[in-house]
Scaffold this active site. Structure first.
Site, mmCIF file in Angstrom:
data_model
loop_
_atom_site.group_PDB
_atom_site.id
_atom_site.type_symbol
_atom_site.label_atom_id
_atom_site.label_comp_id
_atom_site.label_asym_id
_atom_site.label_seq_id
_atom_site.Cartn_x
_atom_site.Cartn_y
_atom_site.Cartn_z
ATOM 1 N N GLY A 717 -13.196 -1.839 58.022
ATOM 2 C CA GLY A 717 -13.859 -1.910 56.851
ATOM 3 C C GLY A 717 -14.214 -3.040 56.601
ATOM 4 N N PRO A 754 -11.228 -2.124 63.189
ATOM 5 C CG PRO A 754 -11.944 -4.128 64.237
ATOM 6 C CD PRO A 754 -10.749 -3.359 64.127
ATOM 7 N NE ARG A 756 -19.265 -0.870 58.109
ATOM 8 C CZ ARG A 756 -20.022 -0.099 57.525
ATOM 9 N NH1 ARG A 756 -21.257 -0.620 57.200
ATOM 10 N NH2 ARG A 756 -19.402 1.093 57.169
ATOM 11 C CB CYS A 823 -41.621 16.791 55.344
ATOM 12 S SG CYS A 823 -43.108 16.420 56.316
ATOM 13 C CD GLU A 824 -35.514 15.734 52.735
ATOM 14 O OE1 GLU A 824 -35.300 15.264 51.417
ATOM 15 O OE2 GLU A 824 -35.455 16.883 53.007
HETATM 16 C C1 LIG Z 1 -14.628 4.627 60.041
HETATM 17 C C2 LIG Z 1 -13.261 4.082 60.271
HETATM 18 C C3 LIG Z 1 -12.902 2.779 60.558
HETATM 19 C C4 LIG Z 1 -13.680 1.738 60.777
HETATM 20 O O1 LIG Z 1 -14.611 1.575 59.626
HETATM 21 P P1 LIG Z 1 -15.611 0.218 59.482
HETATM 22 O O2 LIG Z 1 -16.031 0.150 58.316
HETATM 23 O O3 LIG Z 1 -16.756 0.619 60.479
HETATM 24 O O4 LIG Z 1 -14.877 -1.005 60.067
HETATM 25 C C5 LIG Z 1 -11.419 2.435 60.918
HETATM 26 N N1 LIG Z 1 -10.586 3.357 60.582
HETATM 27 C C6 LIG Z 1 -10.884 4.907 60.313
HETATM 28 C C7 LIG Z 1 -9.698 5.646 59.863
HETATM 29 C C8 LIG Z 1 -12.131 5.046 60.152
HETATM 30 O O5 LIG Z 1 -12.618 6.337 59.525
#
Ligand SMILES: *Cc1c(COP(=O)(O)O)cnc(C)c1O
Length: 874
Positions: A717, A754, A756, A823-824
């Site tokens: 996250g 992590p 993203r 088409c949205e």
């Molecule tokens: C998606 C996910 C992550 C990664 O989240 P990011 O926002 O990409 O860091 C980590 N743990 C679990 C269980 C996830 O589903």
């Protein structure tokens, strides 16, 4: 100094009042700017210029400390000595002037305050004298410096012009230290002012003459008010408040980068915005300008040529929300009648008591038997003592309950009552919070929600977006709404340019092979990976491969020492296909509502398997016999950049509620499994490092009770700054928060996962322009990929940078929407972007930060082909 003789017959040039705050008077080059502006106003507009200044940064706080520590004679002397030294140094080293000549007398007067007989008792008149020194010094320094630069500048003692008035409800303290002034000026006063010095003058903010001829202080933010008083007294052409932001915004730009500059406001709306939280302008400074019809400008000292905000009586009245603001530290006092229903005089009984304690009430909600009011800490000294005394007093006439701390979120704008139909999404957003009070002001200018204080910063950004989308905030009214903070750009900082700028040729060559196409820059992936490896508190790191399962990325991260987090049997199979020799211990399986077969497959591979409800244990107990399992807990709250990525709290499908942990542990034991780890991942795109602190603390508390736990996984996250101007994720704060936890719970290994953060920045989506179309004044640039290639804007309202790579060097043009071929109606990649005006068919567009949840979410909707993917490894 002799004032210039007025030219016979010519109208006397009127005054423009300019106010500069602490940071603007604390550096030599800033004083050069002030001198420059004074000259320009005089030469370009034929005006006389009065500059009102604050004290040098930090000095007023020091002087306040002198007042607070008045009883300590030696401490007071030491503090004043330090201030003397600081001003001498500033005078000599920064301004290049002789401190003895420029400040000799002033510093002697400052130092003498330590020996003043009124000191020991902390006499209020003495305190005012102390507090006034900062402005007296800064204005003296400014005059000396600008004179040394050849400007004929006069020094004006504000106390000769601004007279504090005793108002009926003021006490001794507020009469002396939070004074209000008379601002009725007449021709005689103006003539005297004109004659009192040259046409360029500097005076002090914050100070006035007390009725006893001593000094009075206007209170915090008083310099703005001083400027407004001078503006009114002199019937000035205008008052300009110079600050470090380009004006008033539709929200605090630090919380809402999309906040729009408010170019033009009327006094009433500006007053409301300033009162409900915007820090740019002190609320008290609007009234004098409004009464005397003096326009008020807000300008940015670091960018003097930007237009800023103009507040005046001629602003067009545009209905709609102009700003959203929040205030914290709000205290609610709820009062229930004990006596009769609709008891006569109840309101008067309770308000009498607020008055007696010197408390001014902000919002009011009432029913037959209850009155609830809010106290705003910025208007009140709401200390525990004052509150306790108030409550004791109120208890004589009602049942009292204090609800604190609260936050107030306010929508400001004209005609709020006729906007309700456009506010449905806003109401829905508040529906998730504990709302204690809703108040709609009788002047129809504001709608305020009082909530628990723990609201997350993202909420304001979401509300702002909803207001703009629904049309409740009429951002298309260019008379009122200027550019967004994001597009204004912040003062240059040293952030490195994005990787794709260096790789433009290679990317254009790839695009020539066909678009839509993703390109991933492996050196950027490695850089992020190494940064995370350097967070010492973390024991193990797992890449959440759902963000981007491209084989080259998996191999790169494996080589950097990362493990992997998979959420499906498909991801597991893919991972082991790409990395056949990967040890199963480096892999986590964290599915959501997965079928039995996927659990079987994961267990067969020997990876760490996470359960997040009792169901698998009770439905298939045999499966987990003799196994170590991981338990995903829902700590009861979620966070993240969008509702759809918040994975904690009652409304989220993920995780076992904390209350159900004992039952889970019992079921695990019965099934012959052992809970070896705890896991939580409650959202994505989180920028607040304290978040992991909270999560870990709640998991550690649960782990104590289980006994068999050896590691805690706090999820992923980590936020990504999609906007090149947004603050990057504060990895140092993240590391520090985790280090603190690690020190508190050394018995658990700390894992993170992590997604993203590792890959978002490294990816770019390349598209080709298909058509550029103008329809009823709205320009659209069409691309050959849209929500089919990158879902995030359509799915989450996500913002991605979009540039015309072909015309990278060309200046930004008129705003346009960048749309895809699907088409949205939601097939929009970005709104109101400033691509070059020459943008045309065949140009290559680059969508930045597309490396996470990009290609992997692409789809074949409308039967369009999936995007290609390439990697760049240099
Ligand atoms: C998606 C996910 C992550 C990664 O989240 P990011 O926002 O990409 O860091 C980590 N743990 C679990 C269980 C996830 O589903």
């Amino acid at each position: 100094m002799t004032p210039a003789a007025p030219v016979a017959g010519a109208p006397a040039p009127d005054w423009i009042v300019l106010k500069f705050g602490g940071t603007s008077v604390s550096r030599r080059h800033r004083w050069d700017t002030i001198g420059e502006l004074m000259k320009r106003r005089a030469s370009e507009e034929g005006a006389k210029v009065l500059v009102v200044v604050s004290a040098v940064s930090g000095v007023t706080n020091e002087l306040q400390a002198v007042c607070d520590g008045h009883a300590d004679a030696a401490g007071t002397a030491a503090r004043l000595d330090a201030l003397v030294a600081r001003h001498r140094e500033f005078c000599r080293d920064e301004l290049g002037l002789d401190p003895d000549v420029v400040l000799g007398e002033r510093l002697a007067a400052l130092r003498a305050l330590a020996d003043d007989p009124r000191r020991a008792a902390g006499d209020l008149a003495w305190q005012a004298e102390v507090l006034a020194q900062g402005e007296l010094l800064s204005s003296t320094l400014g005059v000396a410096y600008l004179r040394s630069q050849g400007l004929d500048v006069g020094w004006t003692d504000s106390r000769e012009w601004l007279r504090a008035q005793a108002l009926p409800n003021q006490n001794e303290w507020s009469r002396r230290l939070s004074a209000s002034c008379d601002f009725e000026g007449d021709a005689a006063l103006r003539a005297r002012f004109d004659a009192a010095g040259p046409a360029l003058r500097i005076a002090q903010g914050f100070i006035a003459r007390a009725p006893d001829a001593g000094t009075a202080i206007l209170g915090r933010g008083g310099s703005d008010t001083s400027a407004a008083y001078f503006g009114a007294l002199l019937k000035a052409r205008r008052v300009e408040i110079w600050t470090d932001v380009p004006g008033m915004f539709s929200a605090n730009p630090r919380q809402v980068p999309d906040a729009r500059l408010l170019s033009r406001l009327d006094y009433a709306e500006a007053q409301e915005i300033a009162t409900t939280g915007a820090k740019v302008l002190h609320p008290r400074c609007i009234h004098p300008c409004r009464e005397s019809r003096v326009p008020l400008w807000i300008r940015d000292t670091t960018r003097p040529d930007m237009p800023g905000t103009v507040i005046d009586a001629s602003a067009a009245t545009v209905p709609g929300v102009k700003a959203i603001s929040s205030r914290r530290g709000i205290v609610l006092v709820s009062m229930e009648t004990i006596g009769m229903w609709q008891q006569v005089g109840f309101l008067s009984d309770v308000f009498e008591r607020f008055k007696a304690h010197g408390l001014s009430v902000d919002l009011i909600g009432s029913s037959e038997a209850n009155v609830t009011v809010s106290l705003d800490p910025s208007d009140n000294l709401v200390s525990t003592n004052v509150l306790d005394a108030l409550c004791a007093d109120l208890a004589q006439v009602c049942r009292v309950k204090v609800i604190a701390p609260c936050a107030a979120v306010t929508l400001v704008g004209r005609g709020m009552r006729s906007l309700l139909h456009k506010l449905s999404d806003v109401w829905a957003e508040f529906g998730r919070e504990r709302v204690h009070l809703i108040s709609q002001s009788s002047n129809d200018l504001n709608l305020t929600f009082v909530l628990d204080e723990g609201l997350d910063d993202d909420m304001l950004a979401r509300l702002h977006a909803l207001l703009a989308q629904s049309g409740a905030m009429p951002v298309t009214e260019t008379a009122v709404f200027g550019p967004s903070w994001r597009s204004l750009g912040k003062p240059v900082d040293a952030r490195p340019a994005p990787w794709w700028q260096q790789r433009r040729d290679a990317l254009l060559a790839l695009a020539a092979e066909g678009t839509p196409r993703y390109a991933y820059h492996l050196p950027t992936v490695r850089e992020r990976a190494r940064e995370l490896m350097s967070v010492a508190a973390v024991d193990r790191r797992f890449f959440a491969l759902k963000a981007n399962p491209h084989p080259a990325i998996l191999r790169t991260l494996e080589a950097e020492g990362f493990g992997f987090e998979c959420v499906s049997a498909g991801e597991l199979a893919h991972l082991f296909e790409v990395l056949p020799k990967l040890a199963p211990d480096r892999v986590l399986f964290t599915p959501s509502f997965a079928p039995r077969a996927e659990f079987e497959a994961a267990l067969a591979r020997g990876v760490h398997v996470t359960l997040d409800s009792l169901a698998p244990l009770t439905q298939w107990p045999g499966l987990f016999q003799g196994r170590d399992i991981v338990l995903r807990v829902d700590p009861g709250f979620g966070q993240g950049h969008h509702e759809k990525v918040r994975t904690g709290g009652k409304d989220a499908k993920f995780g076992l509620a904390a209350a159900d942990v004992p039952a889970f542990v019992a079921a695990a034991r019965a099934a012959g499994a052992r809970v070896a780890g705890l896991h939580a991942h409650i959202g994505s795109g989180i920028h607040d490092a304290r978040h992991w602190h909270t999560v870990y603390a709640s998991l550690a508390a649960i782990a104590e009770g289980i006994g068999t736990v050896s590691f805690i996984d706090v999820g992923g996250g980590l936020g990504v700054a999609y906007d090149p101007e947004a603050e990057p994720f504060d990895l140092a704060a993240y590391g520090a928060a985790l280090a603190e936890l690690k020190a508190a719970y050394p018995q658990y290994a700390l894992w993170v996962e992590p997604g993203r953060y590792l890959v978002a920045e490294a990816g770019a989506l390349l598209l080709s322009v298909t058509q550029v179309v103008d329809k009823q004044g709205q320009r659209r640039v069409g691309a050959d990929g849209g929500m089919n290639a990158l879902m995030r804007p359509a799915l989450y309202g996500a913002w991605h940078e979009i540039v015309n790579l072909t015309r990278l060097a060309e200046p930004p043009g008129a705003p346009c929407d960048v749309v895809g071929p699907v088409c949205e109606s939601s097939d929009v990649l970005g709104r109101q972007r400033r691509l070059p005006d020459a943008t045309a068919e065949g140009d290559v567009l680059l969508v930045g930060h597309a490396g996470a949840y990009g290609a992997v979410m692409a789809n074949r909707y409308n039967l369009r082909a999936l995007p290609q993917e390439d990697v760049l490894d240099d």
